[in-house]
Motif scaffolding. Structure first.
Motif, PDB file in Angstrom:
ATOM      1  N   UNK A 283       5.723  -0.169 -13.572  1.00 31.75           N
ATOM      2  CA  UNK A 283       5.550  -1.025 -12.403  1.00 31.75           C
ATOM      3  C   UNK A 283       5.154  -0.210 -11.174  1.00 31.75           C
ATOM      4  N   UNK A 284       5.881   0.894 -10.924  1.00 34.98           N
ATOM      5  CA  UNK A 284       5.631   1.670  -9.713  1.00 34.98           C
ATOM      6  C   UNK A 284       4.334   2.469  -9.761  1.00 34.98           C
ATOM      7  N   UNK A 285       3.952   2.953 -10.930  1.00 31.11           N
ATOM      8  CA  UNK A 285       2.778   3.815 -11.001  1.00 31.11           C
ATOM      9  C   UNK A 285       1.493   3.070 -11.354  1.00 31.11           C
TER      10      UNK A 285
ATOM     11  N   UNK B 149      -2.758   7.332  -4.423  1.00 31.96           N
ATOM     12  CA  UNK B 149      -4.069   7.156  -5.046  1.00 31.96           C
ATOM     13  C   UNK B 149      -4.803   8.484  -5.202  1.00 31.96           C
ATOM     14  N   UNK B 150      -4.557   9.413  -4.284  1.00 32.94           N
ATOM     15  CA  UNK B 150      -5.225  10.707  -4.345  1.00 32.94           C
ATOM     16  C   UNK B 150      -4.498  11.704  -5.245  1.00 32.94           C
ATOM     17  N   UNK B 151      -3.145  11.697  -5.188  1.00 35.13           N
ATOM     18  CA  UNK B 151      -2.394  12.702  -5.923  1.00 35.13           C
ATOM     19  C   UNK B 151      -1.022  12.146  -6.321  1.00 35.13           C
ATOM     20  N   UNK B 152      -0.924  11.544  -7.499  1.00 34.38           N
ATOM     21  CA  UNK B 152       0.366  11.003  -7.935  1.00 34.38           C
ATOM     22  C   UNK B 152       1.274  12.043  -8.599  1.00 34.38           C
TER      23      UNK B 152
ATOM     24  N   UNK C  46       4.556   6.725  -1.696  1.00 41.70           N
ATOM     25  CA  UNK C  46       3.180   7.081  -2.029  1.00 41.70           C
ATOM     26  C   UNK C  46       2.274   5.879  -2.158  1.00 41.70           C
ATOM     27  N   UNK C  47       2.774   4.803  -2.743  1.00 40.58           N
ATOM     28  CA  UNK C  47       1.956   3.601  -2.906  1.00 40.58           C
ATOM     29  C   UNK C  47       1.735   2.921  -1.558  1.00 40.58           C
ATOM     30  N   UNK C  48       2.780   2.835  -0.745  1.00 41.28           N
ATOM     31  CA  UNK C  48       2.653   2.133   0.535  1.00 41.28           C
ATOM     32  C   UNK C  48       1.808   2.888   1.549  1.00 41.28           C
TER      33      UNK C  48
ATOM     34  N   UNK D 104       5.297  12.214  -7.928  1.00 43.27           N
ATOM     35  CA  UNK D 104       6.031  11.099  -8.525  1.00 43.27           C
ATOM     36  C   UNK D 104       6.095  11.233 -10.041  1.00 43.27           C
ATOM     37  N   UNK D 105       5.020  11.641 -10.655  1.00 45.50           N
ATOM     38  CA  UNK D 105       4.996  11.785 -12.112  1.00 45.50           C
ATOM     39  C   UNK D 105       5.918  12.917 -12.558  1.00 45.50           C
TER      40      UNK D 105
END
Length: 116
Positions: A100-102, A38-41, A31-33, A44-45
């Motif tokens: 770190x990841x989020x 940025x639009x919908x985390x 998602x980060x790469x 992952x959460x």
């Protein structure tokens, strides 16, 4: 609850939590790469919350008390104390990896690397 049943439940919870956390790491990095983080985390959460809450919180059953006269129970208690310290360290690792990841990695990258 007897210790054998508790240990089985403990192992299953650790396995499920580890698998879900590994999936979280993959989803968060992807998602980060790619930029959809940025639009919908939310995916992952949700994986992070499931992985965190399935991780065990204690190394022995609530009402279990070692027999003070038994050497085997005292060794078991020492082993469970060490296991409890390891469980707490992994919970701290989950928090640091999630932060770190989020939060930190998206801030360091600034923008998505790959545009799809």
């Amino acid at each position: 609850m007897d210790l054998q049943r508790f240990d089985l439940i403990l192992r299953v919870r650790i396995l499920i939590s580890a698998v879900v956390f590994a999936i979280f790491v993959g989803v968060a990095l992807h998602g980060v790469l790619t930029g959809w983080h940025f639009d919908n985390p939310t995916p992952a959460v949700v994986l992070l919350i499931i992985g965190f809450f399935t991780w065990p919180r204690r190394a022995w059953p609530r009402n279990w008390k070692p027999d003070e006269e038994s050497k085997q129970d005292l060794r078991e208690m020492k082993g469970r104390t060490i296991l409890q310290a390891k469980i707490n360290r992994v919970r701290l690792f989950y928090f640091v990896a999630a932060a770190f990841l989020l939060a930190l990695l998206p801030f360091l990258l600034g923008e998505p690397i790959f545009r799809v």
